[in-house]
Motif scaffolding. Structure first.
Motif, PDB file in Angstrom:
ATOM      1  N   MET A   1       0.975  -1.058  -0.068  1.00 20.62           N
ATOM      2  CA  MET A   1       0.044   0.055   0.080  1.00 20.62           C
ATOM      3  C   MET A   1       0.947   1.258   0.055  1.00 20.62           C
ATOM      4  SD  MET A   1      -3.340   0.861   0.486  1.00 20.62           S
ATOM      5  CE  MET A   1      -4.317   1.981   0.914  1.00 20.62           C
ATOM      6  N   LYS A   2       1.952   1.133   0.648  1.00 22.26           N
ATOM      7  CA  LYS A   2       2.685   2.405   0.947  1.00 22.26           C
ATOM      8  C   LYS A   2       3.508   2.740  -0.504  1.00 22.26           C
ATOM      9  CE  LYS A   2       6.035   3.838   4.229  1.00 22.26           C
ATOM     10  NZ  LYS A   2       7.209   3.561   5.248  1.00 22.26           N
ATOM     11  N   GLN A   3       3.844   1.427  -1.151  1.00 24.85           N
ATOM     12  CA  GLN A   3       4.426   1.714  -2.717  1.00 24.85           C
ATOM     13  C   GLN A   3       3.186   2.615  -3.416  1.00 24.85           C
ATOM     14  OE1 GLN A   3       5.684  -1.944  -3.949  1.00 24.85           O
ATOM     15  NE2 GLN A   3       7.846  -1.214  -4.298  1.00 24.85           N
ATOM     16  N   ARG A   4       2.162   2.041  -3.491  1.00 27.73           N
ATOM     17  CA  ARG A   4       1.125   2.604  -4.238  1.00 27.73           C
ATOM     18  C   ARG A   4       0.964   4.124  -4.013  1.00 27.73           C
ATOM     19  NH1 ARG A   4      -3.947  -1.138  -5.549  1.00 27.73           N
ATOM     20  NH2 ARG A   4      -2.734  -2.750  -7.036  1.00 27.73           N
ATOM     21  N   ILE A   5       0.867   4.426  -2.770  1.00 27.84           N
ATOM     22  CA  ILE A   5       0.720   5.781  -2.509  1.00 27.84           C
ATOM     23  C   ILE A   5       2.122   6.745  -3.146  1.00 27.84           C
ATOM     24  CG2 ILE A   5       0.874   7.582  -0.594  1.00 27.84           C
ATOM     25  CD1 ILE A   5      -0.782   5.498   1.163  1.00 27.84           C
ATOM     26  N   PHE A   6       3.209   5.920  -3.036  1.00 27.15           N
ATOM     27  CA  PHE A   6       4.321   6.764  -3.304  1.00 27.15           C
ATOM     28  C   PHE A   6       4.354   6.802  -4.975  1.00 27.15           C
ATOM     29  CE2 PHE A   6       6.809   5.708   0.833  1.00 27.15           C
ATOM     30  CZ  PHE A   6       7.067   7.025   0.874  1.00 27.15           C
ATOM     31  N   MET A   7       3.654   5.710  -5.441  1.00 30.90           N
ATOM     32  CA  MET A   7       3.547   5.621  -7.143  1.00 30.90           C
ATOM     33  C   MET A   7       2.666   6.903  -7.408  1.00 30.90           C
ATOM     34  SD  MET A   7       2.992   2.919  -9.926  1.00 30.90           S
ATOM     35  CE  MET A   7       0.972   2.691  -9.611  1.00 30.90           C
ATOM     36  N   TYR A   8       1.621   6.793  -6.663  1.00 32.57           N
ATOM     37  CA  TYR A   8       0.489   7.853  -7.160  1.00 32.57           C
ATOM     38  C   TYR A   8       1.155   9.242  -6.688  1.00 32.57           C
ATOM     39  CZ  TYR A   8      -2.986   4.305  -7.575  1.00 32.57           C
ATOM     40  OH  TYR A   8      -3.881   3.294  -7.981  1.00 32.57           O
ATOM     41  N   LEU A   9       2.069   9.472  -5.506  1.00 33.02           N
ATOM     42  CA  LEU A   9       2.375  10.807  -5.536  1.00 33.02           C
ATOM     43  C   LEU A   9       3.505  11.164  -6.557  1.00 33.02           C
ATOM     44  CD1 LEU A   9       2.984  10.927  -1.559  1.00 33.02           C
ATOM     45  CD2 LEU A   9       1.625  12.263  -3.050  1.00 33.02           C
ATOM     46  N   PHE A  10       4.278  10.198  -6.860  1.00 29.74           N
ATOM     47  CA  PHE A  10       5.126  10.369  -7.956  1.00 29.74           C
ATOM     48  C   PHE A  10       4.749  10.839  -9.537  1.00 29.74           C
ATOM     49  CE2 PHE A  10       8.058   8.571 -11.570  1.00 29.74           C
ATOM     50  CZ  PHE A  10       8.984   9.267 -11.389  1.00 29.74           C
ATOM     51  N   VAL A  11       3.291   9.959  -9.691  1.00 30.08           N
ATOM     52  CA  VAL A  11       2.604  10.433 -11.029  1.00 30.08           C
ATOM     53  C   VAL A  11       2.114  11.615 -10.917  1.00 30.08           C
ATOM     54  CG1 VAL A  11       0.612   9.853 -12.285  1.00 30.08           C
ATOM     55  CG2 VAL A  11       2.223   7.840 -11.654  1.00 30.08           C
ATOM     56  N   PHE A  12       1.663  12.091  -9.609  1.00 28.61           N
ATOM     57  CA  PHE A  12       0.912  13.260  -9.593  1.00 28.61           C
ATOM     58  C   PHE A  12       2.103  14.387  -9.584  1.00 28.61           C
ATOM     59  CE2 PHE A  12      -0.375  16.840  -6.588  1.00 28.61           C
ATOM     60  CZ  PHE A  12      -1.317  17.225  -7.236  1.00 28.61           C
ATOM     61  N   ALA A  13       3.221  14.107  -8.944  1.00 29.57           N
ATOM     62  CA  ALA A  13       4.177  15.163  -8.980  1.00 29.57           C
ATOM     63  C   ALA A  13       4.705  15.021 -10.403  1.00 29.57           C
ATOM     64  CB  ALA A  13       5.464  14.829  -7.985  1.00 29.57           C
TER      65      ALA A  13
END
Length: 166
Positions: A1-13
């Motif tokens: 779950m933590k990895q998905r949040i970082f991936m979403y944050l990365f895509v959003f960034a």
């Protein structure tokens, strides 16, 4: 779950960076276009300024204040030119105060009025152009002048004309 949040944050960034890049590029191109327009406008203003300076030089060609030979003529006779020019003009304007017909305007005024000199332009150390009017009729004249031995200024009308009245 933590990895998905970082991936979403990365895509959003990444989307935010991409949006900022596209927006900055558009603003930068718009600013460059404005600067180009301002440079073109500045060049037009510089060209018109040069053109106006040439016009001023042409218009002031027959002007006492820019005629070194005329100024030298009076300086060699011991006159202070900056004081002499107003005296010459004042003497010519004083003729407006003479009772009766104007002493140097060669035309009679309309009924109940007087011809008066309005504007005077010294061309050099010998010539003057003046205009005159009585409020209804107007004209111009070409005068010569000189300063006699008694330090009196004498005027002589060489040519004059009266504009036709419509």
């Amino acid at each position: 779950m933590k990895q998905r949040i970082f991936m979403y944050l990365f895509v959003f960034a990444m989307l935010l960076v991409l949006f900022q890049f596209v927006n900055s590029k558009r603003v930068f191109e718009d600013m460059n276009q404005n600067i180009g327009d301002y440079k073109e406008q500045l060049q037009q203003y510089k060209d018109s300024l040069v053109s106006m300076q040439h016009d001023i030089t042409d218009l002031s060609h027959f002007n006492f204040n820019r005629n070194e030979d005329a100024i030298s003529y009076f300086e060699n006779q011991g006159y202070n030119v900056s004081e002499l020019v107003p005296v010459i003009k004042d003497e010519l304007y004083k003729l407006n105060e003479v009772k009766g017909e104007h002493p140097i305007v060669p035309y009679a005024a309309s009924e109940g009025k007087r011809m008066m000199i309005n504007t005077i332009k010294l061309l050099n150390h010998k010539w003057i152009i003046a205009d005159f009017t009585d409020g209804k009729y107007w004209g111009e004249m070409f005068l010569t002048y000189y300063i006699n031995e008694n330090q009196q200024i004498e005027f002589n009308v060489v040519e004059s004309f009266l504009y036709p009245f419509d």
